[in-house]
Design a protein around this motif. Structure first.
Motif, mmCIF file in Angstrom:
data_model
loop_
_atom_site.group_PDB
_atom_site.id
_atom_site.type_symbol
_atom_site.label_atom_id
_atom_site.label_comp_id
_atom_site.label_asym_id
_atom_site.label_seq_id
_atom_site.Cartn_x
_atom_site.Cartn_y
_atom_site.Cartn_z
ATOM 1 N N PHE B 34 72.238 63.001 1.417
ATOM 2 C CA PHE B 34 71.621 61.677 1.438
ATOM 3 C C PHE B 34 70.107 61.800 1.268
ATOM 4 N N TYR B 36 66.941 59.211 2.298
ATOM 5 C CA TYR B 36 66.499 57.971 2.926
ATOM 6 C C TYR B 36 64.986 57.838 2.747
ATOM 7 N N PHE B 90 63.217 61.272 3.464
ATOM 8 C CA PHE B 90 63.997 62.218 4.241
ATOM 9 C C PHE B 90 65.290 62.569 3.513
ATOM 10 N N ASN B 94 75.348 65.821 5.800
ATOM 11 C CA ASN B 94 76.436 65.570 6.719
ATOM 12 C C ASN B 94 77.522 66.569 6.343
ATOM 13 N N LEU B 101 74.172 62.801 10.908
ATOM 14 C CA LEU B 101 73.269 63.266 9.866
ATOM 15 C C LEU B 101 72.288 64.273 10.439
ATOM 16 N N PHE B 103 68.772 65.762 9.497
ATOM 17 C CA PHE B 103 67.651 65.407 8.633
ATOM 18 C C PHE B 103 66.696 66.570 8.416
#
Lengths: 114, 113
Positions: B34, B36, B90, B94, B101, B103
């Motif tokens: 991911f 973000y 960020f 996962n 998550l 990070f």
């Protein structure tokens, strides 16, 4: 606006005190997550709830506890507060809590312990 | 165990220039990845994610990322930076059985006029 709400936005308290942070997930989301963001530790996962049950636990201190209520809102309780607990606390929610689901983050509660 | 490394805590680009934010991951299982973005005094907003399928993932605001298993990387790019892209980014992995998550430490992107 993610649809996740957190209250209060700011909290100032003293060492040794106890506070409660509140989170309301997006409508329909069953899973809630709590994260802590601090300058020295970065963004850290604390705990996850799914439909009232604890699903996963991270680096959450024993002084911290959380729960998810039948209406799906969640509370994070922080007790015996120390200076190092000063941080931004985020709540996030997702539909079911399965791996890979998008987590939607609230605006956070900024905690300052003096 | 899963972990994420973001190279460069601060990146500065000129408006209109290419944005490249680096992310390398470690995961004992096939990772879900991911990106973000966090604007000042706001929560995190998902830019894009990779779970399975196509390794080039397109996200919001013109960003994209490519999952490269051989390089254990998931770098974020945008062809032309805009002033509104200034924020902290960020990368997260996962990799376990749950949806927690992990990070990275974040990259603060500055866009110069």
């Amino acid at each position: 606006d993610s649809g996740v709400t957190q209250t209060p936005k700011h909290l100032i308290t003293a060492t040794g005190q106890r506070v409660t942070l509140r989170c309301s997930p997006r409508s329909g989301d069953l899973s809630v997550y709590w994260y802590q963001q601090s300058l020295d530790q970065g963004l850290q996962f604390l705990i996850q709830y799914y439909n009232g049950e604890e699903r996963a636990k991270g680096n959450i201190l024993e002084r911290f506890s959380a729960q998810q209520f039948p209406d799906l809102h969640s509370e994070l309780n922080l007790s015996s507060l120390e200076l190092g607990d000063s941080a931004l606390y985020f709540c996030a929610s997702s539909t079911g809590g399965s791996r890979g689901e998008t987590q939607y983050f609230g605006p956070g509660t900024r905690l300052l312990v003096l | 165990a899963q972990s994420v490394t973001q190279l460069g805590s601060h990146v500065s680009v000129s408006e209109g220039a290419l944005v490249l934010l680096r992310c390398n991951y470690s995961s004992s299982v096939p990772p879900y990845l991911f990106w973000y973005v966090q604007y000042p005094n706001q929560g995190l907003q998902l830019l894009l994610k990779y779970t399975t399928g196509a390794t080039l993932v397109k996200g919001i605001n013109g960003f994209e990322a490519e999952f490269k298993k051989s390089e254990t990387s998931f770098h974020l790019t945008k062809p032309s930076a805009h002033m509104s892209d200034a924020a902290e980014y960020f990368c997260a992995v996962n990799g376990g059985a749950t949806n927690k998550l992990i990070f990275g430490t974040g990259t603060l992107l500055a866009v110069q006029p």
